[in-house]
Design a protein around this motif. Sequence first.
Motif, short mmCIF file in Angstrom:
data_model
loop_
_atom_site.label_atom_id
_atom_site.label_comp_id
_atom_site.label_asym_id
_atom_site.label_seq_id
_atom_site.Cartn_x
_atom_site.Cartn_y
_atom_site.Cartn_z
N ARG A 41 -0.63 11.29 -3.87
CA ARG A 41 0.44 10.60 -4.59
C ARG A 41 0.20 9.08 -4.59
O ARG A 41 0.31 8.42 -5.62
CB ARG A 41 1.79 10.91 -3.95
N GLY A 42 -0.15 8.56 -3.46
CA GLY A 42 -0.43 7.12 -3.37
C GLY A 42 -1.58 6.72 -4.27
O GLY A 42 -1.52 5.70 -4.97
N ILE A 181 5.83 -0.20 3.32
CA ILE A 181 4.61 -0.28 2.50
C ILE A 181 4.50 1.05 1.78
O ILE A 181 4.38 2.11 2.43
CB ILE A 181 3.36 -0.53 3.36
N ASP A 182 4.59 1.04 0.46
CA ASP A 182 4.57 2.28 -0.31
C ASP A 182 4.13 1.96 -1.73
O ASP A 182 4.72 1.10 -2.38
CB ASP A 182 5.97 2.91 -0.30
N LEU A 183 3.11 2.67 -2.20
CA LEU A 183 2.59 2.40 -3.54
C LEU A 183 3.53 2.86 -4.66
O LEU A 183 3.34 2.48 -5.81
CB LEU A 183 1.22 3.07 -3.71
N ASN A 184 4.53 3.68 -4.32
CA ASN A 184 5.45 4.17 -5.35
C ASN A 184 6.71 3.32 -5.35
O ASN A 184 7.55 3.43 -4.45
CB ASN A 184 5.80 5.64 -5.05
N SER A 187 10.03 5.29 -4.95
CA SER A 187 10.33 6.14 -3.79
C SER A 187 11.59 5.62 -3.09
O SER A 187 11.89 4.42 -3.13
CB SER A 187 9.17 6.19 -2.81
N ARG A 188 12.29 6.53 -2.45
CA ARG A 188 13.51 6.12 -1.75
C ARG A 188 13.19 5.12 -0.65
O ARG A 188 13.96 4.21 -0.38
CB ARG A 188 14.23 7.34 -1.16
N SER A 189 12.03 5.30 -0.02
CA SER A 189 11.66 4.37 1.06
C SER A 189 11.56 2.94 0.52
O SER A 189 12.11 2.01 1.11
CB SER A 189 10.31 4.77 1.67
N ALA A 190 10.84 2.79 -0.60
CA ALA A 190 10.69 1.45 -1.17
C ALA A 190 12.05 0.89 -1.61
O ALA A 190 12.35 -0.28 -1.40
CB ALA A 190 9.73 1.50 -2.36
N GLN A 191 12.88 1.77 -2.16
CA GLN A 191 14.20 1.33 -2.66
C GLN A 191 15.13 0.94 -1.51
O GLN A 191 16.03 0.12 -1.69
CB GLN A 191 14.85 2.46 -3.48
N THR A 192 14.91 1.53 -0.34
CA THR A 192 15.78 1.28 0.82
C THR A 192 15.41 -0.01 1.55
O THR A 192 16.23 -0.58 2.25
CB THR A 192 15.59 2.45 1.83
N ALA A 193 14.17 -0.44 1.40
CA ALA A 193 13.63 -1.52 2.24
C ALA A 193 14.25 -2.87 1.94
O ALA A 193 14.56 -3.19 0.79
CB ALA A 193 12.12 -1.61 2.02
N ALA A 194 14.37 -3.69 2.99
CA ALA A 194 14.73 -5.10 2.78
C ALA A 194 13.54 -5.79 2.12
O ALA A 194 13.69 -6.62 1.23
CB ALA A 194 15.04 -5.75 4.12
N ILE A 195 12.33 -5.44 2.58
CA ILE A 195 11.10 -5.99 1.98
C ILE A 195 10.18 -4.83 1.59
O ILE A 195 9.49 -4.27 2.44
CB ILE A 195 10.39 -6.95 2.97
#
Length: 248
Positions: A41-42, A181-184, A187-195
């Motif tokens: 996926r990445g 750190i997420d190439l998508n 993704s929920r992880s990227a959307q959740t992050a402060a950075i």
Amino acid sequence: MSEIDLPEDHPRYASLLTRHRIEAGVEKGITSKQGLIAQGRGEAFDYLLGEQTIPSADAAERAAAAQLLLADHPVLSVNGNVAALVAPEIVALAAAVDADIEVNLFNRTEKRMEAIAAHLREHGADEVKGLTADGRIPNLSHERAKVDADGIGAADVVVVPLEDGDRAEALADLGKTEIVIDLNPLSRSAQTAAIPIVDNIIRAVPNMTAHAEELHGSESETLHTIVDQFVGSDALAAAEEAIRTGAQ
Ligand code: ATP
């Protein structure tokens, strides 16, 4: 020539290097078979981004370095893909920002925990957390919730690369400042992050270290300004734009 016997200017160098390291990680018992799927996926997103660090990702890596230097207790979370891809680079980043390293696995087995901790030590880590597992992240099922109470449990800033969305959300709900750190970018992880850092981890981690070394010794006011000027939603929008308009 490099570790995969290919010139570094080969147009698909990053993806071939990443595949090679993940395959070696599976052979060494570090990376799970599901890790191969996360890798695929990445890789698709990296292809669309032109296998390069786009300017918004570089800004995110700089803000992340500033945030880590400001932290009281920063922790770098390491899973099977992270260990296979960037073990020495994670050790270097931890040294540059004085962070703990903690192993956290989605599919936790003691054997794989030990293998990853040993692999990190082989690459220079003095102390590897995650094996004590005397803390819990609320709202997650038992195995996935385990953390060290004096590691991620006590952290104010956590770097969570290649993390699944549930875990990233649960950590953010605990009040941790999350650097993902997420190439998508979707993704929920990227959307959740402060950075959110939308970049391949093999480029992102060394670049965070370079920024941290350059910012080392800066006034805390300067570091706060760098963090405050970074807007996560703008960085995600810039990554989506780069994918849509064809950065490659
Ligand atoms: P979510 O629940 O947020 O949708 P997910 O189910 O996609 O997460 P995983 O399958 O664990 O979570 O995927 C891990 C994430 O890591 C994917 O979004 C993938 O794009 C990303 N990824 C994989 N390899 C790399 C890499 N080398 N560098 C950066 N990101 C990567």
